[in-house]
Enzyme design. Structure first.
Site, PDB file in Angstrom:
ATOM      1  CB  CYS A 103      -1.064   0.076   1.232  1.00 50.38           C
ATOM      2  SG  CYS A 103      -0.461  -0.065   2.779  1.00 50.38           S
ATOM      3  CG  ASP A 284      -7.713   3.256   1.293  1.00 50.54           C
ATOM      4  OD1 ASP A 284      -6.840   2.277   0.828  1.00 50.54           O
ATOM      5  OD2 ASP A 284      -8.470   2.846   2.241  1.00 50.54           O
ATOM      6  CG  HIS A 286      -5.656  -0.515   2.066  1.00 53.11           C
ATOM      7  ND1 HIS A 286      -5.311   0.792   2.000  1.00 53.11           N
ATOM      8  CD2 HIS A 286      -4.565  -1.340   2.414  1.00 53.11           C
ATOM      9  CE1 HIS A 286      -3.942   0.790   2.905  1.00 53.11           C
ATOM     10  NE2 HIS A 286      -3.635  -0.631   3.177  1.00 53.11           N
TER      11      HIS A 286
END
Length: 358
Positions: A103, A284, A286
């Site tokens: 990430c 993000d 993820h």
């Protein structure tokens, strides 16, 4: 043509990772984060606010005011890098996905891709309204981040991990923002020899939260041709973010030259691009998607970018931000660097913290 591998192709372990991360982080693209129509919205140096003179005639069918629609256009145009699965194994490993460990690297890719988009297309470029020619240029930029070991993808996870190994890091480990900054700098050195569009782009990493102007000036061979991606790793507190730095973070995100912040929550990296009131707006990584591959002979201008743009903004309270982060800037020419120096000194807080060293 650039190919996106089938989502059914990954082995069982990767399918489980993909499912777990989609469930764990609650990705639902139809969900929305509340964007206040009254409070100004800042995104990478651009301020979106309600114009009382616009009237209702410019509102869309759902009643959104024009400044919110303009913000959404900008947000959607920012490159979005996520976990990928089923890419070719990273050299000397069996890793075919970065789920669970990549990430921070993906957040770094987003900062760099934003800077290179700005280098190639300008800071006012927006994907929904761009010409076909500009869409092709954008596709070429995104192809440099394809998930494959290729000289034409110099900022792929594979290329970044090759440099990571040279700096005593290992694929599969969790990376910090300063580590990612260094490996992106090293990848740029290699990329400049393979990609003509990048021959005049320099990456400078500021150690100890200090930009040494003399060192930066040596990178500029010609103030009109050279461009600088400036990465400043900082720590804004001990275990948690010191709230005294929140106005500083917001001030830096409001600068024209800012291309975002590699940061997030502890062990959960995101890419901060703006703020509204006391919340930071971010992308993000993820979310696991199938790898996007650039095959030999593919036209980079035809690279499929649909999976590189997110329709859903996210926010977190500024005081929840991890204190360790890297702030990114892009300067096209020496004049923009000097302008950044002047503007950054005005927003740094507290006044006596390290910033620019003459």
């Amino acid at each position: 043509m650039a190919k996106q591998r089938s989502a059914e192709a990954p082995p069982f372990r990767e399918r489980v990772y993909t499912t777990l991360y989609r469930l764990r982080y609650g990705w639902q693209f139809r969900s929305s984060v509340e964007i206040s129509k009254e409070e100004p919205i800042w995104v990478l140096g651009t301020n979106y606010y309600d114009d009382p003179e616009s009237g209702d005639k410019h509102r869309d069918v759902e009643g959104a005011p024009p400044h919110v629609m303009a913000f959404m256009e900008h947000f959607y145009s920012v490159p979005w890098m996520t976990y990928r699965s089923n890419f070719p194994p990273i050299s000397n490993t069996a890793l075919t996905t970065d789920c669970g460990w990549g990430c921070m690297v993906r957040s770094g890719q987003m900062v760099l891709a934003t800077a290179l988009n700005r280098h190639m297309l300008g800071r006012d470029w927006r994907l929904p309204t761009s010409s076909d020619k500009d869409k092709d240029i954008h596709a070429k930029v995104m192809s440099w981040f394809a998930d494959c070991p290729s000289p034409q993808a110099p900022f792929s996870m594979h290329a970044l991990m090759d440099q990571a190994v040279r700096h005593d890091n290992h694929p599969g480990d969790w990376f910090g923002p300063s580590q990612v900054s260094v490996i992106m700098r090293e990848c740029m050195k290699v990329a400049k020899t393979a990609i003509p569009d990048l021959k005049n782009v320099q990456v400078y990493v500021a150690y100890d939260c200090t930009v040494y102007v003399k060192d930066v000036l040596q990178l500029f061979h010609d103030q009109y041709d050279e461009a600088l991606v400036l990465l400043v790793p900082v720590r804004l507190g001990s275990e948690t973010l010191n709230s005294i730095y929140i106005p500083c973070i917001q001030g830096l995100l409001s600068l024209d030259c800012c291309v975002g912040i590699i940061g997030g929550r502890p062990k959960h990296s995101v890419y901060f691009i703006g703020f509204q009131d006391d919340k930071l707006i971010h992308l993000d990584p993820h979310y696991c998607q199938s790898a996007q591959i650039l095959e030999d002979g593919d036209d980079p201008c035809q690279f499929d970018t649909k999976t590189y743009h997110c329709p859903t903004p996210r926010k977190i309270l500024a005081n929840k931000m991890d204190p360790s982060c890297t702030i990114g800037f892009y300067c096209k020419g020496l004049a923009e660097f000097h302008a950044l120096r002047e503007e950054a000194e005005k927003v740094l807080a507290p006044p006596k913290q390290k910033g620019v060293c003459h």
